[in-house]
Each structure stands twice: as structure tokens, then as C-alpha cells.
Design a protein around this motif. Structure first.
Motif, PDB file in Angstrom:
ATOM      1  N   GLN A  52       0.842  -1.188   0.000  1.00 35.01           N
ATOM      2  CA  GLN A  52       0.000   0.000   0.000  1.00 35.01           C
ATOM      3  C   GLN A  52       0.884   1.248   0.000  1.00 35.01           C
ATOM      4  OE1 GLN A  52      -3.402   1.933   2.945  1.00 35.01           O
ATOM      5  NE2 GLN A  52      -2.766  -0.177   3.227  1.00 35.01           N
ATOM      6  N   ARG A  53       0.597   2.159  -0.913  1.00 31.36           N
ATOM      7  CA  ARG A  53       1.428   3.359  -1.092  1.00 31.36           C
ATOM      8  C   ARG A  53       0.838   4.502  -0.266  1.00 31.36           C
ATOM      9  NH1 ARG A  53       0.754   3.397  -7.471  1.00 31.36           N
ATOM     10  NH2 ARG A  53      -1.386   3.212  -6.675  1.00 31.36           N
ATOM     11  N   ILE A  54       1.654   5.062   0.612  1.00 26.98           N
ATOM     12  CA  ILE A  54       1.138   5.971   1.638  1.00 26.98           C
ATOM     13  C   ILE A  54       1.792   7.346   1.549  1.00 26.98           C
ATOM     14  CG2 ILE A  54       0.939   6.341   4.137  1.00 26.98           C
ATOM     15  CD1 ILE A  54       0.863   3.257   4.390  1.00 26.98           C
ATOM     16  N   ALA A  55       0.969   8.378   1.711  1.00 25.96           N
ATOM     17  CA  ALA A  55       1.442   9.746   1.913  1.00 25.96           C
ATOM     18  C   ALA A  55       1.196  10.102   3.369  1.00 25.96           C
ATOM     19  CB  ALA A  55       0.704  10.725   1.005  1.00 25.96           C
ATOM     20  N   VAL A  56       2.212  10.625   4.031  1.00 18.80           N
ATOM     21  CA  VAL A  56       2.083  11.011   5.441  1.00 18.80           C
ATOM     22  C   VAL A  56       2.102  12.528   5.521  1.00 18.80           C
ATOM     23  CG1 VAL A  56       2.962  10.754   7.772  1.00 18.80           C
ATOM     24  CG2 VAL A  56       3.272   8.896   6.117  1.00 18.80           C
ATOM     25  N   LEU A  57       0.948  13.102   5.814  1.00 16.41           N
ATOM     26  CA  LEU A  57       0.811  14.545   5.966  1.00 16.41           C
ATOM     27  C   LEU A  57       1.090  14.892   7.416  1.00 16.41           C
ATOM     28  CD1 LEU A  57      -0.111  17.344   4.924  1.00 16.41           C
ATOM     29  CD2 LEU A  57      -2.472  16.632   5.412  1.00 16.41           C
ATOM     30  N   GLY A  58       2.253  15.484   7.668  1.00 16.40           N
ATOM     31  CA  GLY A  58       2.692  15.737   9.039  1.00 16.40           C
ATOM     32  C   GLY A  58       3.643  14.652   9.503  1.00 16.40           C
ATOM     33  N   SER A  59       4.580  14.299   8.646  1.00 15.02           N
ATOM     34  CA  SER A  59       5.448  13.142   8.921  1.00 15.02           C
ATOM     35  C   SER A  59       6.405  13.354  10.086  1.00 15.02           C
ATOM     36  CB  SER A  59       6.245  12.768   7.670  1.00 15.02           C
ATOM     37  OG  SER A  59       7.203  13.771   7.339  1.00 15.02           O
ATOM     38  N   ALA A  82       6.223   4.263   2.017  1.00 10.73           N
ATOM     39  CA  ALA A  82       6.024   5.712   2.088  1.00 10.73           C
ATOM     40  C   ALA A  82       6.374   6.327   0.746  1.00 10.73           C
ATOM     41  CB  ALA A  82       6.890   6.305   3.200  1.00 10.73           C
ATOM     42  N   ARG A  83       5.390   6.902   0.073  1.00 12.67           N
ATOM     43  CA  ARG A  83       5.618   7.484  -1.252  1.00 12.67           C
ATOM     44  C   ARG A  83       5.734   8.997  -1.201  1.00 12.67           C
ATOM     45  NH1 ARG A  83       8.133   5.120  -4.132  1.00 12.67           N
ATOM     46  NH2 ARG A  83       7.196   5.673  -6.127  1.00 12.67           N
ATOM     47  N   VAL A  84       5.044   9.633  -0.248  1.00 12.07           N
ATOM     48  CA  VAL A  84       5.102  11.090  -0.115  1.00 12.07           C
ATOM     49  C   VAL A  84       5.199  11.427   1.370  1.00 12.07           C
ATOM     50  CG1 VAL A  84       3.950  13.292  -0.544  1.00 12.07           C
ATOM     51  CG2 VAL A  84       3.676  11.414  -2.183  1.00 12.07           C
ATOM     52  N   LEU A  85       6.184  12.255   1.721  1.00 11.24           N
ATOM     53  CA  LEU A  85       6.330  12.740   3.093  1.00 11.24           C
ATOM     54  C   LEU A  85       6.175  14.255   3.088  1.00 11.24           C
ATOM     55  CD1 LEU A  85       9.301  10.607   4.478  1.00 11.24           C
ATOM     56  CD2 LEU A  85       6.849  10.132   4.565  1.00 11.24           C
ATOM     57  N   ILE A  86       5.339  14.751   3.999  1.00  9.77           N
ATOM     58  CA  ILE A  86       5.002  16.181   4.037  1.00  9.77           C
ATOM     59  C   ILE A  86       5.175  16.685   5.464  1.00  9.77           C
ATOM     60  CG2 ILE A  86       3.208  17.896   3.590  1.00  9.77           C
ATOM     61  CD1 ILE A  86       1.858  15.704   1.808  1.00  9.77           C
ATOM     62  N   ALA A  87       5.904  17.793   5.607  1.00 11.86           N
ATOM     63  CA  ALA A  87       6.139  18.385   6.928  1.00 11.86           C
ATOM     64  C   ALA A  87       5.854  19.876   6.883  1.00 11.86           C
ATOM     65  CB  ALA A  87       7.565  18.125   7.385  1.00 11.86           C
ATOM     66  N   GLY A  88       5.715  20.457   8.069  1.00  8.16           N
ATOM     67  CA  GLY A  88       5.446  21.884   8.152  1.00  8.16           C
ATOM     68  C   GLY A  88       6.704  22.721   8.096  1.00  8.16           C
ATOM     69  N   SER A  89       7.600  22.538   9.086  1.00 10.27           N
ATOM     70  CA  SER A  89       8.800  23.376   9.152  1.00 10.27           C
ATOM     71  C   SER A  89      10.053  22.619   9.587  1.00 10.27           C
ATOM     72  CB  SER A  89       8.565  24.548  10.113  1.00 10.27           C
ATOM     73  OG  SER A  89       8.268  24.073  11.418  1.00 10.27           O
ATOM     74  N   LYS A  90       9.912  21.386  10.049  1.00  6.53           N
ATOM     75  CA  LYS A  90      11.075  20.636  10.544  1.00  6.53           C
ATOM     76  C   LYS A  90      11.831  20.021   9.379  1.00  6.53           C
ATOM     77  CE  LYS A  90       8.884  19.551  14.980  1.00  6.53           C
ATOM     78  NZ  LYS A  90       8.389  18.472  15.862  1.00  6.53           N
ATOM     79  N   VAL A  91      12.542  20.878   8.655  1.00  2.00           N
ATOM     80  CA  VAL A  91      13.152  20.433   7.407  1.00  2.00           C
ATOM     81  C   VAL A  91      14.274  19.422   7.632  1.00  2.00           C
ATOM     82  CG1 VAL A  91      14.826  22.346   7.269  1.00  2.00           C
ATOM     83  CG2 VAL A  91      13.999  21.236   5.172  1.00  2.00           C
ATOM     84  N   ARG A 141      13.162   6.940   1.455  1.00  5.81           N
ATOM     85  CA  ARG A 141      13.273   7.162   0.009  1.00  5.81           C
ATOM     86  C   ARG A 141      11.910   7.281  -0.677  1.00  5.81           C
ATOM     87  NH1 ARG A 141      18.637   6.570  -1.849  1.00  5.81           N
ATOM     88  NH2 ARG A 141      19.914   6.947   0.015  1.00  5.81           N
ATOM     89  N   PRO A 142      11.085   8.254  -0.254  1.00  2.00           N
ATOM     90  CA  PRO A 142       9.811   8.473  -0.938  1.00  2.00           C
ATOM     91  C   PRO A 142      10.045   9.048  -2.333  1.00  2.00           C
ATOM     92  CG  PRO A 142      10.243  10.274   0.559  1.00  2.00           C
ATOM     93  CD  PRO A 142      11.332   9.259   0.787  1.00  2.00           C
ATOM     94  N   ARG A 143       9.008   9.050  -3.126  1.00  3.21           N
ATOM     95  CA  ARG A 143       9.138   9.657  -4.457  1.00  3.21           C
ATOM     96  C   ARG A 143       9.083  11.178  -4.368  1.00  3.21           C
ATOM     97  NH1 ARG A 143       6.107  11.422  -8.523  1.00  3.21           N
ATOM     98  NH2 ARG A 143       4.147  11.073  -7.442  1.00  3.21           N
ATOM     99  N   ARG A 144       8.365  11.693  -3.353  1.00  2.00           N
ATOM    100  CA  ARG A 144       8.183  13.140  -3.251  1.00  2.00           C
ATOM    101  C   ARG A 144       8.279  13.573  -1.790  1.00  2.00           C
ATOM    102  NH1 ARG A 144       2.722  15.978  -5.500  1.00  2.00           N
ATOM    103  NH2 ARG A 144       3.453  14.940  -7.385  1.00  2.00           N
ATOM    104  N   ALA A 145       8.866  14.761  -1.571  1.00  2.00           N
ATOM    105  CA  ALA A 145       8.913  15.384  -0.250  1.00  2.00           C
ATOM    106  C   ALA A 145       8.409  16.813  -0.374  1.00  2.00           C
ATOM    107  CB  ALA A 145      10.332  15.377   0.307  1.00  2.00           C
TER     108      ALA A 145
END
Length: 387
Positions: A3-10, A31-40, A51-55
């Protein structure tokens, strides 16, 4: 196929624990997409590991840092609110875990619903702010929502095999936070450090303060009303300091089902990602003999008036809960920064509700405008009442 997962707020508490689950079951999840607010920096480290496809980083000023670190790895990078929302449409994603805290989760979740994604919902504010709108969108979409909050996951598990007509009442448990034994006078002088010291759960600062005021239980009652279609007057909260019973359902025949487990968010995350399949786990398991004494009591609305806001919002539907949420976010931030006291949170919220026009059937644009207006009014209150 995993299952391919995007984590909003990783990079938050739920996000990092979601990644723990993904790492534990590599044949089932990726994990295919990882999304964060400011903790770069933390996002970069996660991307190097998974190693997601997108950050995606919400703060546009951090894009260069993210891109410089990850582009050599072939990871697509993006920044800004639009990029966060656009990631919800990614055809390479099956499931979106919405693990952000607060209003920021609403618009991406709506995009994920419109894109037909399966949603692991850990952002309670999405249904608090716009439950009527979101449930309407879900009715027109192939998207499905599975709750991740421990309380709503517990109810979800208890309802398996049951019919809506058999349900009499939903009972949401609350640990009582750090101040359940405090008097009203003691609450007037509590410090930020005391409020952040939760006796059972390790959570982010905002949700920990919401637990201390019991605002989180008000929000969970509102969320449960929309998740499960049960009228608000049939949803209640009880204090359960051991935090072993995560919630209960009472049925029309008098029977009660409860879901028990250690206070560990990995369990509801696993259950949600695996589509209600129970995965074998090496996490510590509950030994009932160790918890032979489980206690329950009624919360005191005079000490914790924020709890009463659930009934207030459900009795006055429309944009009321949106106003309450916006004001609460400003209030919690002000308390955390020493600008108001703990017992000023509720008066600030009610003062904001009194200032914003009520809308019976808000559109998405109405919710957005309401949120903005309520925040401005709440900031004015803070400025006028700062310590």
C-alpha cells in the motif's frame, strides 16, 4: 503490492509513529510522499531513510534546503500550501495519513477526498471545523475515512459487526490530563511546564494543552458525531485515568463493548493502515492482571468548561465549531508563550464566538473566512488581556 502511503505531518508525533509502522511491515506499506510543516532537517532524515518519491515542506523559505539535500537522491521536492494540497492528488498514492494538528489539515483532506484516496484520519479538526461539508463530500466520493485517534479507533473497532440501529451511546474516555485532581483555584496558577506534563501520553504541545483543558474531548465528541452519525446528545465523555479503555459503545440491549490496550498509538495506526486487519506485533501487550483496577468518573464541567463547548457547537451547527477551533488555536499558542493564563483559554474562546457572525450552512469559502475572522478576533482579545 504494498500500500502506497502519503504522510501529511510526517515529523509530528503521529507521523513518526506511522513511519515506524511502515518500516515494521515493508511488504505491506511503503512511504511514497512525506510532508512536513517546518522541521526540514527531520524531513530530510526521514527521506534518506524511506526514500519516498516526493517530499513537501509547507514553509516555502525552506525549499532550497530541502531540494539541495534530496535532489541528488532523485526525490522530487516541493514547498508551500499549494504543493501540500497538490500532493493529495498524486496517482502514486493509495492512502493519505492526515497527521497534522489543527486547521491546517482541512484543505489537504478535502483534496484527498476529491481525489478518492483512502484516508487515515488523525487530524480531528477536519471534522470539527467542517464536519457537515466533509461528510457531504465523502458521500459523493469513493474516498473512505478510517480513524486513527485512539478513542475513535476504539469506537470503530467496537462497531465492527454491529448495525447503526443497535447503538445507544458512544462513551469516549479521557485520562483527565495533569489537572484532574486540581481545584478551580489551583488551575488559576498552573504553569506551561505543568500543563505539558501529561500523565499517560507523549504528544505534541498543542494537543497536550488541549488534553489539559479537556478541549480535546470536546473536539472528539464533535468528531465522533460526524464519523459515526450518532447525535451529539448520545455521545459522552468519562474520566478514566489509567488510559487502558480507549472508548466504549453502549448498545440498545444494555451491553457495552470496550476496546482496551496500552497507551500506544502504534496499535490504532496499524489497524487503520491494514484496513481493520490485525497485524502481529512485537510491541508490549496489555496484561489484564496488571490493570485489574480500572476506574471511571464524570468530568467536572466547572473546572473544565472547554468540555461544554462540544454540546454548544453541536446545538448551534454551521460555523460555530470552526470559530471555537480557530480561537482555541490562538489561545493555546498564547498560553504556551506566556501571554495568557490557563484559565483564560475558555473566556477567550467564548468572547470570539460572540464576535463572529453565525452561518447556518457554510460553504468552504465561508469556513475559510470564518477561520480567518475568528483568529483575528482572538488575537485582539489576547492583545487586550496579555499578562
Amino acid at each position: 503490492m504494498a500500500q502506497r502511503i502519503a504522510v501529511l505531518g510526517s515529523t509530528g508525533s503521529i507521523g513518526t509513529q506511522t513511519l515506524d509502522v511502515i518500516e515494521r511491515y515493508p511488504d505491506l506499506f511503503t512511504a511514497r510522499v512525506l510532508i512536513a510543516g517546518s522541521k526540514v532537517d527531520m524531513l530530510i532524515e526521514q527521506c534518506r531513510n524511506f526514500r519516498p518519491r516526493r517530499a513537501v515542506i509547507a514553509r516555502e523559505d525552506l525549499y532550497a534546503t530541502l531540494s539541495e539535500a534530496l535532489s541528488p537522491l532523485g526525490i522530487e521536492c516541493a514547498a508551500g500550501a499549494d504543493a501540500v494540497a497538490d500532493a493529495m492528488d498524486d496517482p502514486d498514492v493509495d492512502t493519505v495519513v492526515t497527521a497534522t494538528v489543527g486547521y491546517s489539515g482541512l484543505l489537504p483532506t478535502i483534496r484527498a477526498i476529491k481525489a478518492g484516496k483512502r484516508i487515515g484520519l488523525a487530524n480531528k479538526e477536519t471534522l470539527v471545523v467542517a464536519g457537515q461539508l466533509v461528510t457531504g463530500l465523502l458521500a459523493e466520493s469513493p474516498s473512505t475515512v478510517v480513524p486513527i485517534d485512539s478513542e475513535h479507533s476504539a469506537i470503530y473497532q467496537c462497531l465492527v459487526g454491529e448495525t447503526p440501529e443497535s447503538v445507544d451511546k458512544l462513551i469516549i474516555t479521557a485520562s483527565g490530563g495533569p489537572f484532574r485532581r486540581y481545584s478551580a483555584r489551583q488551575l488559576e496558577t498552573v504553569t506551561v511546564e505543568q500543563a505539558l506534563h501529561h500523565p499517560r501520553w507523549n504528544m505534541g504541545a498543542k494537543i497536550t494543552i488541549d488534553s489539559a483543558t479537556m478541549m480535546n474531548k470536546a473536539f472528539e465528541i464533535i468528531e465522533a458525531r460526524w464519523l459515526f452519525g450518532i447525535p451529539g446528545e448520545r455521545i459522552t465523555a468519562v474520566i478514566h485515568p489509567q488510559a487502558i479503555v480507549h472508548s466504549m459503545v453502549q448498545f440498545v440491549d444494555g451491553a457495552v463493548k470496550a476496546q482496551l490496550g496500552l497507551p500506544d498509538m502504534h496499535l490504532p495506526i496499524r489497524y487503520a493502515l491494514a484496513d481493520a486487519t490485525r497485524l502481529e506485533s512485537d510491541c508490549p501487550k496489555l496484561t489484564v492482571a496488571d490493570y485489574s483496577r480500572l476506574t471511571f468518573s464524570q468530568p467536572d464541567p466547572h473546572k473544565f468548561p472547554c468540555l461544554t463547548l462540544a454540546r454548544y457547537a453541536l446545538d448551534r451547527p454551521g460555523n460555530t465549531a470552526c470559530i471555537i477551533n480557530a480561537a482555541n488555536e490562538i489561545a493555546v499558542d498564547a498560553f504556551l508563550h506566556g501571554r495568557i493564563g490557563f484559565t483564560s483559554i475558555y473566556p477567550l474562546i467564548m468572547a470570539t464566538v460572540d464576535r463572529i457572525d453565525h452561518i447556518d450552512s457554510p460553504s468552504l469559502d465561508d469556513y475559510i473566512a470564518t477561520d480567518s475572522e475568528a483568529r483575528a478576533a482572538a488575537r485582539e482579545w489576547v492583545a487586550d488581556h496579555s499578562l
